[in-house]
Design a protein around this motif. Structure first.
Motif, PDB file in Angstrom:
ATOM      1  N   UNK A  52      29.345 -30.094   0.257  1.00 59.68           N
ATOM      2  CA  UNK A  52      30.126 -30.358   1.470  1.00 59.68           C
ATOM      3  C   UNK A  52      29.319 -29.966   2.703  1.00 59.68           C
ATOM      4  N   UNK A  53      28.597 -28.876   2.609  1.00 63.02           N
ATOM      5  CA  UNK A  53      27.761 -28.424   3.727  1.00 63.02           C
ATOM      6  C   UNK A  53      26.646 -29.421   4.042  1.00 63.02           C
ATOM      7  N   UNK A  54      26.282 -30.247   3.057  1.00 60.14           N
ATOM      8  CA  UNK A  54      25.232 -31.254   3.283  1.00 60.14           C
ATOM      9  C   UNK A  54      25.779 -32.534   3.899  1.00 60.14           C
ATOM     10  N   UNK A  55      27.086 -32.577   4.166  1.00 53.99           N
ATOM     11  CA  UNK A  55      27.654 -33.721   4.857  1.00 53.99           C
ATOM     12  C   UNK A  55      28.602 -34.581   4.046  1.00 53.99           C
ATOM     13  N   UNK A  56      28.843 -34.245   2.797  1.00 48.01           N
ATOM     14  CA  UNK A  56      29.798 -35.001   2.000  1.00 48.01           C
ATOM     15  C   UNK A  56      31.226 -34.668   2.418  1.00 48.01           C
ATOM     16  N   UNK A  57      32.098 -35.661   2.345  1.00 43.87           N
ATOM     17  CA  UNK A  57      33.520 -35.373   2.520  1.00 43.87           C
ATOM     18  C   UNK A  57      33.980 -34.505   1.352  1.00 43.87           C
ATOM     19  N   UNK A  58      34.879 -33.566   1.588  1.00 43.24           N
ATOM     20  CA  UNK A  58      35.322 -32.695   0.498  1.00 43.24           C
ATOM     21  C   UNK A  58      35.817 -33.454  -0.730  1.00 43.24           C
ATOM     22  N   UNK A  59      36.595 -34.503  -0.535  1.00 44.09           N
ATOM     23  CA  UNK A  59      37.104 -35.244  -1.689  1.00 44.09           C
ATOM     24  C   UNK A  59      35.962 -35.876  -2.470  1.00 44.09           C
ATOM     25  N   UNK A  60      34.958 -36.380  -1.782  1.00 49.34           N
ATOM     26  CA  UNK A  60      33.814 -36.996  -2.458  1.00 49.34           C
ATOM     27  C   UNK A  60      33.041 -35.960  -3.271  1.00 49.34           C
TER      28      UNK A  60
ATOM     29  N   UNK B  48      20.416 -30.885  -1.764  1.00 46.58           N
ATOM     30  CA  UNK B  48      20.283 -31.229  -0.346  1.00 46.58           C
ATOM     31  C   UNK B  48      19.449 -32.486  -0.110  1.00 46.58           C
ATOM     32  N   UNK B  49      18.323 -32.603  -0.791  1.00 45.20           N
ATOM     33  CA  UNK B  49      17.466 -33.773  -0.589  1.00 45.20           C
ATOM     34  C   UNK B  49      18.059 -35.022  -1.219  1.00 45.20           C
TER      35      UNK B  49
END
Length: 603
Positions: free
Chosen positions: A313-321, A271-272
């Motif tokens: 993904x929950x931390x804001x990444x796009x799923x593909x990334x 997360x960090x």
């Protein structure tokens, strides 16, 4: 000695390339064709609709809009029904032994969650059984239906002079291992002061790895990003998973390293650090997801790399990334991009059929073109691997322990002492160097349960010397008479005993000596939880589900004793890891890891 199993390695691309071309061109029919899927393309970073996959000889031959030309009478056709086609997930850094199970059982547990490639560092068993232990896990890995690559342990012991394990490995051992079929690189180089100081052992091991064209794993556990960090990077490590802050990830990537972000059973470092991508805009190609340490309960109930991807993904990444960080990025790092990490022609046909991408809902798992699991259930038949007798009966205390073995003598005439105390930090591997004023009772320093200060001991268990180091620890919150002992004690793997009652401490240690290793909780003279781990005192020879059930009873027992830490067992097992700051305990004594030196228990 266990007979070496037949290798499950697929045929090399060079042998099957003409067949792949024939299937792609329609001159030969595929073994399997998957139709109507949404292709998660980690090379282009897009999701391509209405895609078919044609597979032969365990590899992708065609990935495109229509594979009807590859379908014959004997071709198995799978309808993806518009679901996502995701590359099999890779765990770029992990220790099988932390799952309390063997390689076979670990694979059985994680395959249904979509993990098809693992890069394992068996430095736990290496510290007990030496090079022969590494060979045992190397050979077992070859028998798996998925890709289990082995990194040769680099630091056995992890900090020479500050601990003594059951074995010592050096550059000659590393050079030998680099000739083995399944060695992919050098395991995490934990002796970061040694690298910065040009220690001959570290220099020799890294050089042997680089000469073999393999990847050098890193482990820089200090928050100091000054000259020691720069010296470490210059020494050759190519990745690091010990960062906990966004600036740690930034610093590593800027220096050409891969930042490995871990979410294990007790380490929550994604997360960090992921803010380096989501907030600072760094290139995600240089970030890799991993677990490091996951125990059996996490694997069976919560997941493995699917859990890490979901969390990212929950931390804001796009799923593909996020998926790139758990597939292609890892493959490229280990120089395996042509073999795995993506759905593309020539690669091993390791892929998942996923119905919900952000939630990583894995419906089916394929490894080398064979369906291994569906709907969370393992379908593959993975025979048990028998470890030889020499890998067992490794717990040698030299004597039966008594209450007096855990007495801590106070300085003469003292009524109170100021003692160093190891402070546990929840969900992180580092500890704090605390101090506490403790009372003296009948010449011995007492614990302070009200202040959450209980006793810790490291009991030598490899050579039966009878050596015991006593100290104090805070953070477990035990409120009852109890003790927990474990022969999993990273990395030298002596026995760690933590308790509020010396009689229970002695009993717990003696139980594990009789059982040949594991972890046990004792309260008021009664055993209340036990996980037997007879293989090197590190792994069970039972099924993962059984081990997970026993581990759950252990966790519940710790809660009943007052411990509220998340995954307290993992915290317990790392208290002797003398390469992660700030304060640790080993068979040598109390270790200040910020200075890499032994210190007195009393201030």
């Amino acid at each position: 000695m266990n007979a070496k199993p037949a290798s499950m390695r697929p045929k090399p691309w060079t042998e099957v390339a003409p067949t792949l071309v024939d299937v792609a061109m329609g001159r030969r029919k595929a073994d399997i064709v998957v139709r109507n899927g949404r292709w998660v393309n980690v090379h282009s970073g897009e999701i391509v609709p209405a895609t078919d996959l044609a597979i032969v000889e365990g590899r992708f031959a065609y990935c495109g809009p229509d594979a009807s030309h590859a379908i014959g009478e004997n071709t198995r056709v799978v309808d993806a029904g518009g679901r996502y086609l995701v590359p099999g997930l890779c765990d770029a850094h992990m220790h099988v032994e932390s799952g309390m199970v063997t390689v076979t059982e670990f694979c059985r547990a994680v395959i249904p969650h979509g993990t098809t490639s693992m890069f394992v560092d068996p430095h736990e068993i290496a510290n007990v059984l030496g090079l022969e232990g590494v060979r045992l896990m190397h050979d077992e890995a070859l028998a798996m239906p998925t890709n289990v690559y082995v990194q040769m342990p680099s630091c056995v012991p992890s900090a020479p002079g500050l601990e003594h394990g059951g074995a010592v490995l050096g550059p000659d051992d590393v050079a030998e291992a680099m000739t083995w079929e399944n060695i992919i690189g050098l395991g995490e180089v934990m002796n970061f002061p040694g690298v910065a100081a040009n220690d001959p052992t570290m220099v020799g091991e890294i050089a042997a790895t680089v000469k073999a064209g393999r990847t050098v794993g890193g482990h820089y556990a200090s928050p100091d990003l000054g000259l020691p960090f720069h010296g470490y990077v210059a020494g050759g490590p190519e990745d690091d998973h010990e960062g906990t802050r966004a600036e740690d990830a930034v610093a590593r990537v800027r220096q050409g390293m891969k930042a490995m972000l871990r979410l294990g059973s007790a380490w929550y470092d994604v997360a960090e650090q992921i803010k380096a991508v989501t907030e600072r805009g760094l290139d995600p190609r240089n970030f890799i997801l991993c677990t490091d340490d996951s125990h059996s309960g996490t694997l069976v109930h919560d997941g493995h790399m699917d859990r890490v991807v979901r969390h990212a993904i929950e931390q804001g990444l796009k799923p593909v990334t996020a998926i790139q960080m758990a597939t292609l990025n890892a493959a490229q790092h280990f120089r395996l991009e042509r073999e795995l990490g993506s759905i593309a022609p020539g690669r091993l046909a390791d892929f998942l059929i996923v119905s919900d991408l952000p939630k990583m809902a894995v419906d089916e798992v394929y490894g080398r073109g064979v369906r291994l699991a569906s709907n969370g259930k393992l379908e593959a038949d993975i025979p048990a691997y028998a470890y030889p007798a020499a890998a067992k009966n490794t717990v040698r205390l030299g004597k039966k322990l008594e209450v007096a073995d855990f007495d801590i003598a106070a300085p003469e005439g003292a009524n109170e002492v100021r003692a160093r105390v190891i402070g546990v930090i929840e969900n992180q591997a580092p500890t704090r160097a605390l101090e506490a004023d403790l009372p003296v009772e009948v010449g011995h320093v007492a614990m302070d349960r009200a202040a959450d200060v209980c006793q810790i001991a490291v009991v030598e268990r490899h050579r039966g010397t009878g050596g015991i180091t006593n100290g104090f620890v805070s953070g477990f919150g035990y409120s009852e008479d109890c003790a927990m002992a474990s022969t999993v004690a990273h990395d030298s793997h002596h026995m760690i005993v933590v308790g509020t009652n010396k009689a229970d401490m002695a009993m717990a240690a003696n139980i594990l000596a009789e059982k040949g290793g594991g972890v046990v909780m004792v309260s008021k003279g009664r055993q209340i939880a036990l996980v037997e781990m007879p293989i090197a005192g590190l792994m069970s020879d039972e099924r993962a589900e059984i081990v997970a059930e026993k581990a759950a009873r252990l966790t519940e027992a710790m809660r009943r004793m007052g411990c509220t830490l998340n995954n307290a067992y993992m915290q317990h097992s790392l208290l002797a890891l003398v390469v992660i700051p700030e304060l640790r305990i080993s068979d040598v004594g109390i270790i200040d890891v910020t200075k890499f030196e032994k210190v007195d228990l009393f201030v």
